[in-house]
Write an enzyme that holds these catalytic residues in place. Structure first.
Site, PDB file in Angstrom:
ATOM      1  N   SER A  39       0.863  -1.192   0.000  1.00  0.00           N
ATOM      2  CA  SER A  39       0.000   0.000   0.000  1.00  0.00           C
ATOM      3  C   SER A  39       0.892   1.231   0.000  1.00  0.00           C
ATOM      4  O   SER A  39       2.047   1.159   0.441  1.00  0.00           O
ATOM      5  CB  SER A  39      -0.861   0.013   1.264  1.00  0.00           C
ATOM      6  OG  SER A  39      -1.552   1.238   1.374  1.00  0.00           O
ATOM      7  N   TYR A  81      -1.857   0.669  10.630  1.00  0.00           N
ATOM      8  CA  TYR A  81      -1.869   0.157   9.248  1.00  0.00           C
ATOM      9  C   TYR A  81      -0.551   0.480   8.549  1.00  0.00           C
ATOM     10  O   TYR A  81      -0.006  -0.351   7.824  1.00  0.00           O
ATOM     11  CB  TYR A  81      -3.062   0.759   8.504  1.00  0.00           C
ATOM     12  CG  TYR A  81      -3.278   0.201   7.118  1.00  0.00           C
ATOM     13  CD1 TYR A  81      -3.466  -1.167   6.892  1.00  0.00           C
ATOM     14  CD2 TYR A  81      -3.323   1.042   5.998  1.00  0.00           C
ATOM     15  CE1 TYR A  81      -3.677  -1.672   5.606  1.00  0.00           C
ATOM     16  CE2 TYR A  81      -3.536   0.548   4.721  1.00  0.00           C
ATOM     17  CZ  TYR A  81      -3.713  -0.803   4.529  1.00  0.00           C
ATOM     18  OH  TYR A  81      -3.921  -1.297   3.253  1.00  0.00           O
TER      19      TYR A  81
HETATM   20  P1  NAP Z   1     -11.563  -5.764   0.563  1.00  0.00           P
HETATM   21  O1  NAP Z   1     -12.570  -5.619  -0.520  1.00  0.00           O
HETATM   22  O2  NAP Z   1     -11.986  -5.519   1.977  1.00  0.00           O
HETATM   23  O3  NAP Z   1     -10.888  -7.191   0.443  1.00  0.00           O
HETATM   24  C1  NAP Z   1     -10.133  -7.776   1.486  1.00  0.00           C
HETATM   25  C2  NAP Z   1     -10.079  -9.270   1.248  1.00  0.00           C
HETATM   26  O4  NAP Z   1      -9.277  -9.862   2.287  1.00  0.00           O
HETATM   27  C3  NAP Z   1     -11.452  -9.917   1.309  1.00  0.00           C
HETATM   28  O5  NAP Z   1     -11.573 -10.844   0.265  1.00  0.00           O
HETATM   29  C4  NAP Z   1     -11.453 -10.625   2.652  1.00  0.00           C
HETATM   30  O6  NAP Z   1     -12.223 -11.817   2.561  1.00  0.00           O
HETATM   31  C5  NAP Z   1      -9.972 -10.977   2.792  1.00  0.00           C
HETATM   32  N1  NAP Z   1      -9.610 -11.277   4.164  1.00  0.00           N
HETATM   33  C6  NAP Z   1      -9.731 -10.479   5.251  1.00  0.00           C
HETATM   34  N2  NAP Z   1      -9.327 -11.142   6.350  1.00  0.00           N
HETATM   35  C7  NAP Z   1      -8.956 -12.386   5.931  1.00  0.00           C
HETATM   36  C8  NAP Z   1      -8.473 -13.537   6.598  1.00  0.00           C
HETATM   37  N3  NAP Z   1      -8.275 -13.547   7.919  1.00  0.00           N
HETATM   38  N4  NAP Z   1      -8.195 -14.642   5.877  1.00  0.00           N
HETATM   39  C9  NAP Z   1      -8.397 -14.643   4.534  1.00  0.00           C
HETATM   40  N5  NAP Z   1      -8.847 -13.590   3.835  1.00  0.00           N
HETATM   41  C10 NAP Z   1      -9.131 -12.471   4.543  1.00  0.00           C
HETATM   42  O7  NAP Z   1     -10.352  -4.736   0.311  1.00  0.00           O
HETATM   43  P2  NAP Z   1      -9.276  -4.618  -0.882  1.00  0.00           P
HETATM   44  O8  NAP Z   1      -9.093  -3.162  -1.105  1.00  0.00           O
HETATM   45  O9  NAP Z   1      -9.619  -5.480  -2.020  1.00  0.00           O
HETATM   46  O10 NAP Z   1      -7.976  -5.150  -0.130  1.00  0.00           O
HETATM   47  C11 NAP Z   1      -7.082  -6.081  -0.690  1.00  0.00           C
HETATM   48  C12 NAP Z   1      -5.664  -5.713  -0.275  1.00  0.00           C
HETATM   49  O11 NAP Z   1      -5.332  -4.436  -0.823  1.00  0.00           O
HETATM   50  C13 NAP Z   1      -5.442  -5.604   1.218  1.00  0.00           C
HETATM   51  O12 NAP Z   1      -4.194  -6.187   1.545  1.00  0.00           O
HETATM   52  C14 NAP Z   1      -5.408  -4.099   1.461  1.00  0.00           C
HETATM   53  O13 NAP Z   1      -4.671  -3.776   2.608  1.00  0.00           O
HETATM   54  C15 NAP Z   1      -4.744  -3.645   0.190  1.00  0.00           C
HETATM   55  N6  NAP Z   1      -4.924  -2.240  -0.160  1.00  0.00           N
HETATM   56  C16 NAP Z   1      -6.159  -1.701  -0.383  1.00  0.00           C
HETATM   57  C17 NAP Z   1      -6.281  -0.372  -0.718  1.00  0.00           C
HETATM   58  C18 NAP Z   1      -7.609   0.292  -0.971  1.00  0.00           C
HETATM   59  O14 NAP Z   1      -7.694   1.517  -0.999  1.00  0.00           O
HETATM   60  N7  NAP Z   1      -8.677  -0.456  -1.172  1.00  0.00           N
HETATM   61  C19 NAP Z   1      -5.142   0.434  -0.829  1.00  0.00           C
HETATM   62  C20 NAP Z   1      -3.894  -0.128  -0.600  1.00  0.00           C
HETATM   63  C21 NAP Z   1      -3.793  -1.466  -0.279  1.00  0.00           C
HETATM   64  P3  NAP Z   1     -13.126 -12.465   3.736  1.00  0.00           P
HETATM   65  O15 NAP Z   1     -13.690 -11.329   4.527  1.00  0.00           O
HETATM   66  O16 NAP Z   1     -14.151 -13.236   2.964  1.00  0.00           O
HETATM   67  O17 NAP Z   1     -12.185 -13.340   4.494  1.00  0.00           O
END
Ligand code: NAP
Length: 246
Positions: free
Chosen positions: A133, A146
């Site tokens: 990130s 975070y």
């Molecule tokens: P999201 O829609 O909330 O997706 C997060 C995913 O992680 C979900 O599929 C969730 O699935 C899974 N997850 C959470 N806890 C888990 C666990 N204990 N075991 C297995 N899976 C788990 O958010 P996203 O934006 O796509 O995030 C994906 C990645 O991108 C993350 O690492 C986040 O930190 C990173 N990121 C996001 C952003 C942003 O602005 N969106 C920016 C920078 C980085 P379940 O709840 O079904 O387990």
């Protein structure tokens, strides 16, 4: 099992992980999806021929072992499962939130990587993509918990490049800025109004934009290692500076 190379994607039940499943499937991979919500995984997998999915909680070592035991061979591991919880200052830090963030973003990544490394090496052309990130590069007020875990993801990725040099395993960090997914909903305990404000007045990235980057790094020739990609919306200059039309 098909002849396609195999990509394992964690956190594939929504957002970036789900979009990456679609992109890598289109790029010719058999995708194996993991997350806790298997109903959502089933929806993602439904349109992807040969896709498989299994329940996975990366914070639970037993779950990680059981998931990885279902993966006979693997070429690509996308360590995407993760997220943020809360925006408290250090003075108001909540242990439970910091512990969860460390467990899912750091220990989860370590557990999946440690378990699948032998199979990735045996593939002869392995690739690990860690989703970091801009929070792993730029501190911001309220971000410490975070920030700390995404700085850790960056450090771990760099250590792996050092430790695995000479082996047939590429290592990449893909670091997004603002992407509209369930991320902010999770961060703010399901508060849709607060989550919506994060993206108000600007055009954020969508999950497909990040999936596109992941597909691109994976489909470079095997001798080419893209070390890192930082990708932000046009309207976002840094973790805390964005142009909003309100
Ligand atoms: P999201 O829609 O909330 O997706 C997060 C995913 O992680 C979900 O599929 C969730 O699935 C899974 N997850 C959470 N806890 C888990 C666990 N204990 N075991 C297995 N899976 C788990 O958010 P996203 O934006 O796509 O995030 C994906 C990645 O991108 C993350 O690492 C986040 O930190 C990173 N990121 C996001 C952003 C942003 O602005 N969106 C920016 C920078 C980085 P379940 O709840 O079904 O387990």
């Amino acid at each position: 099992m098909s002849e396609r190379p195999v990509a394992v994607i964690t956190g594939a039940s929504s957002g970036i992980g789900a979009a990456t499943a679609v992109a890598l499937h289109k790029a010719g991979y058999q995708v194996i999806l993991g997350a806790r919500r298997t109903d959502k995984l089933a929806e993602v997998a439904a349109s992807l021929e040969n896709a498989m999915y299994y329940e996975l909680d990366v914070t639970d070592a037993v779950s990680v072992e059981a998931f990885c035991a279902q993966v006979p061979h693997v070429n690509v591991l996308v360590n995407n499962a993760g997220g943020a919880w809360g925006l408290e200052t250090v003075a108001n830090a909540i242990d439970e939130k910091w512990e969860w963030m460390y467990d899912v973003n750091v220990l989860g990544l370590m557990r999946m990587t440690r378990t699948l490394l032998p199979k990735l090496e045996a593939s002869g052309a392995g690739h690990i993509i860690n989703v970091g990130s801009i929070a792993g590069r730029e501190p911001y007020v309220g971000g410490a918990g975070y920030n700390a875990v995404k700085f850790a993801v960056r450090a771990i990725t760099q250590v792996m490049r050092l430790e695995l040099v000479g082996k047939p395993i590429r290592i990449t960090e893909v670091s997004p800025g603002m992407v509209e997914t369930e991320f902010s909903l999770v961060r703010f305990d399901g508060d849709t109004e607060r989550a919506g404000k994060v993206y108000q007045g600007l055009q954020p990235l969508v999950a497909e934009d990040i999936a596109d980057c992941i597909e691109w790094v994976v489909t470079r020739p095997p001798h080419v290692n893209i070390d890192e990609i930082v990708v932000k919306p046009l309207a976002q200059a840094s973790a805390s500076v964005a142009a909003r039309k309100l």
